[in-house]
Scaffold this motif. Structure first.
Motif, PDB file in Angstrom:
ATOM      1  N   SER A   1       0.827  -1.199   0.000  1.00  0.00           N
ATOM      2  CA  SER A   1       0.000   0.000   0.000  1.00  0.00           C
ATOM      3  C   SER A   1       0.867   1.257   0.000  1.00  0.00           C
ATOM      4  CB  SER A   1      -0.920   0.001   1.229  1.00  0.00           C
ATOM      5  OG  SER A   1      -1.633   1.217   1.337  1.00  0.00           O
ATOM      6  N   ALA A   2       1.925   1.271   0.810  1.00  0.00           N
ATOM      7  CA  ALA A   2       2.810   2.438   0.858  1.00  0.00           C
ATOM      8  C   ALA A   2       3.469   2.677  -0.496  1.00  0.00           C
ATOM      9  CB  ALA A   2       3.877   2.241   1.943  1.00  0.00           C
ATOM     10  N   MET A   3       3.958   1.623  -1.127  1.00  0.00           N
ATOM     11  CA  MET A   3       4.618   1.765  -2.419  1.00  0.00           C
ATOM     12  C   MET A   3       3.630   2.193  -3.499  1.00  0.00           C
ATOM     13  SD  MET A   3       7.839   1.233  -1.956  1.00  0.00           S
ATOM     14  CE  MET A   3       8.446   0.933  -3.616  1.00  0.00           C
ATOM     15  N   ALA A   4       2.442   1.613  -3.488  1.00  0.00           N
ATOM     16  CA  ALA A   4       1.447   1.962  -4.507  1.00  0.00           C
ATOM     17  C   ALA A   4       1.054   3.429  -4.414  1.00  0.00           C
ATOM     18  CB  ALA A   4       0.216   1.063  -4.362  1.00  0.00           C
ATOM     19  N   GLN A   5       0.806   3.911  -3.189  1.00  0.00           N
ATOM     20  CA  GLN A   5       0.335   5.281  -3.019  1.00  0.00           C
ATOM     21  C   GLN A   5       1.419   6.323  -3.274  1.00  0.00           C
ATOM     22  OE1 GLN A   5      -2.613   6.306   0.167  1.00  0.00           O
ATOM     23  NE2 GLN A   5      -1.863   4.409   1.051  1.00  0.00           N
ATOM     24  N   ASN A   6       2.651   6.018  -2.887  1.00  0.00           N
ATOM     25  CA  ASN A   6       3.675   7.055  -2.862  1.00  0.00           C
ATOM     26  C   ASN A   6       4.741   6.940  -3.937  1.00  0.00           C
ATOM     27  OD1 ASN A   6       2.932   8.507  -0.253  1.00  0.00           O
ATOM     28  ND2 ASN A   6       3.017   6.382   0.420  1.00  0.00           N
ATOM     29  N   VAL A   7       4.833   5.793  -4.601  1.00  0.00           N
ATOM     30  CA  VAL A   7       5.806   5.623  -5.679  1.00  0.00           C
ATOM     31  C   VAL A   7       5.095   5.371  -7.008  1.00  0.00           C
ATOM     32  CG1 VAL A   7       7.834   4.383  -6.504  1.00  0.00           C
ATOM     33  CG2 VAL A   7       7.499   4.712  -4.056  1.00  0.00           C
ATOM     34  N   LEU A   8       4.247   4.356  -7.036  1.00  0.00           N
ATOM     35  CA  LEU A   8       3.610   3.994  -8.303  1.00  0.00           C
ATOM     36  C   LEU A   8       2.730   5.113  -8.851  1.00  0.00           C
ATOM     37  CD1 LEU A   8       2.692   0.235  -7.833  1.00  0.00           C
ATOM     38  CD2 LEU A   8       4.516   1.239  -9.216  1.00  0.00           C
ATOM     39  N   THR A   9       2.113   5.878  -7.976  1.00  0.00           N
ATOM     40  CA  THR A   9       1.285   6.990  -8.458  1.00  0.00           C
ATOM     41  C   THR A   9       2.116   7.958  -9.291  1.00  0.00           C
ATOM     42  OG1 THR A   9       1.667   8.048  -6.310  1.00  0.00           O
ATOM     43  CG2 THR A   9      -0.435   6.909  -6.612  1.00  0.00           C
ATOM     44  N   ALA A  10       3.304   8.291  -8.808  1.00  0.00           N
ATOM     45  CA  ALA A  10       4.190   9.206  -9.540  1.00  0.00           C
ATOM     46  C   ALA A  10       4.782   8.542 -10.768  1.00  0.00           C
ATOM     47  CB  ALA A  10       5.306   9.711  -8.620  1.00  0.00           C
ATOM     48  N   VAL A  11       5.223   7.291 -10.623  1.00  0.00           N
ATOM     49  CA  VAL A  11       5.847   6.583 -11.735  1.00  0.00           C
ATOM     50  C   VAL A  11       4.865   6.402 -12.890  1.00  0.00           C
ATOM     51  CG1 VAL A  11       6.840   4.375 -12.452  1.00  0.00           C
ATOM     52  CG2 VAL A  11       7.541   5.409 -10.287  1.00  0.00           C
ATOM     53  N   LEU A  12       3.663   5.931 -12.592  1.00  0.00           N
ATOM     54  CA  LEU A  12       2.689   5.680 -13.650  1.00  0.00           C
ATOM     55  C   LEU A  12       2.238   6.974 -14.325  1.00  0.00           C
ATOM     56  CD1 LEU A  12       0.437   2.922 -12.016  1.00  0.00           C
ATOM     57  CD2 LEU A  12       2.085   2.638 -13.868  1.00  0.00           C
ATOM     58  N   THR A  13       1.972   8.003 -13.532  1.00  0.00           N
ATOM     59  CA  THR A  13       1.501   9.257 -14.121  1.00  0.00           C
ATOM     60  C   THR A  13       2.580   9.880 -14.989  1.00  0.00           C
ATOM     61  OG1 THR A  13       0.067   9.623 -12.197  1.00  0.00           O
ATOM     62  CG2 THR A  13       0.471  11.500 -13.646  1.00  0.00           C
ATOM     63  N   THR A  14       3.813   9.886 -14.514  1.00  0.00           N
ATOM     64  CA  THR A  14       4.904  10.459 -15.305  1.00  0.00           C
ATOM     65  C   THR A  14       5.134   9.653 -16.576  1.00  0.00           C
ATOM     66  OG1 THR A  14       5.924  11.250 -13.258  1.00  0.00           O
ATOM     67  CG2 THR A  14       7.304  11.236 -15.236  1.00  0.00           C
ATOM     68  N   ALA A  15       5.075   8.327 -16.469  1.00  0.00           N
ATOM     69  CA  ALA A  15       5.253   7.488 -17.652  1.00  0.00           C
ATOM     70  C   ALA A  15       4.147   7.732 -18.673  1.00  0.00           C
ATOM     71  CB  ALA A  15       5.286   6.018 -17.247  1.00  0.00           C
ATOM     72  N   ALA A  16       2.926   7.923 -18.189  1.00  0.00           N
ATOM     73  CA  ALA A  16       1.803   8.152 -19.096  1.00  0.00           C
ATOM     74  C   ALA A  16       1.920   9.475 -19.846  1.00  0.00           C
ATOM     75  CB  ALA A  16       0.488   8.117 -18.316  1.00  0.00           C
TER      76      ALA A  16
END
Length: 273
Positions: A136-151
């Motif tokens: 949950s911590a990784m999804a909220q605080n890392v993946l949110t930024a990684v996925l949005t920036t990649a998109a």
């Protein structure tokens, strides 16, 4: 040319303050989040700041959602690849991307007898809870930024800025949340090198204790608040506007040679050399 700005997690707290700062500049701002009611309220609040004028229809057509003058909202879970892909296709080109979505790990849903696999017993259940917290911590605080920036990677205009919200927790006593924010800073350095040749800057703004946010979920005691303030050099809590002004600077012409950095905004509670 009017800038187009996307702020994930823009319905409350730091994200909302960042959105307000860019709206006041006259930018066209898209805010996202998971709660439609909070986003709709934020659009009304931001529109009341005087964010009206030409360009509102263009933004509404590009991204849908609730609109108010130069600011509008789109419901989007930034950790969901399909939702982020749809957001990018609707919004189009960006001048500024602010990854403000994040927060403390969410509690694990209650496990019923029918959900247990019967192999790990009580210790297995405990470890499953640990795993859920860290994921949950990784999804909220890392993946949110990684996925949005990649998109939006190929939708960022030359000279664009990507700014992500980190935390002082990455430096000390952070647990799963702090580890996630430390990973965010490491990813930012990588992303800066990848996008830098196009004139795009990537930085992290890491706050200390910030009041008037939902971060602590009403769980902060008076004693803990006093301790957090005492740790600062200026003996005051931070505000969402402190962060918003720093983000706004990093997206300005004066910060074009600042990239790959983590800027600490914590009143001296954590110092660097």
């Amino acid at each position: 040319m009017t800038r187009v700005v996307l702020v994930t997690g823009g319905g409350t707290g730091i994200g909302r303050a960042v959105a307000a700062r860019f709206v006041a500049e006259g930018a066209r701002v898209v805010i996202t989040g998971r709660r439609a009611d909070r986003l709709e309220a934020a659009v009304g609040e931001l529109a009341a700041l005087g964010a009206t004028g030409e360009g509102a229809d263009e933004v509404r057509d590009a991204a849908g959602g609730q609109a108010g003058g130069r600011v509008m909202s789109v419901v989007c879970d930034a950790a969901d690849p399909a939702q982020v892909a749809a957001l990018a296709a609707r919004v189009g080109a960006l001048d500024v991307l602010v990854n403000a979505a994040g927060g403390l790990p969410e509690p694990r849903p209650a496990v019923t007898g029918t959900d247990r696999d019967g192999t790990g017993g009580a210790e297995g259940e405990r470890l499953a809870g640990v795993r859920y917290q860290w994921e949950s911590a990784m999804a909220q605080n890392v993946l949110t930024a990684v996925l949005t920036t990649a998109a939006f990677e190929h939708r960022l205009r030359p000279g664009a800025s990507v700014i992500s919200i980190g935390s002082i927790a990455a430096e000390r006593r952070g647990g799963s949340y702090g580890a996630a924010k430390a990973a965010l800073a490491a990813w930012n350095a990588f992303q800066s090198a990848a996008l830098g040749p196009r004139g795009i800057t990537c930085n992290v703004v890491a706050p200390g204790y910030i009041e008037a946010t939902e971060f602590f979920r009403d769980g902060l005691t008076d004693e803990r608040r006093a301790l957090l303030i005492e740790e600062t050099h200026d003996k005051r809590p931070g505000t969402p506007d402190d962060l918003a002004r720093t983000v706004f600077f990093l997206a300005s012409a004066g910060a074009r040679h600042i990239t790959g950095q983590t800027l600490h905004v914590n009143g001296g509670a954590h110092t660097t050399r």
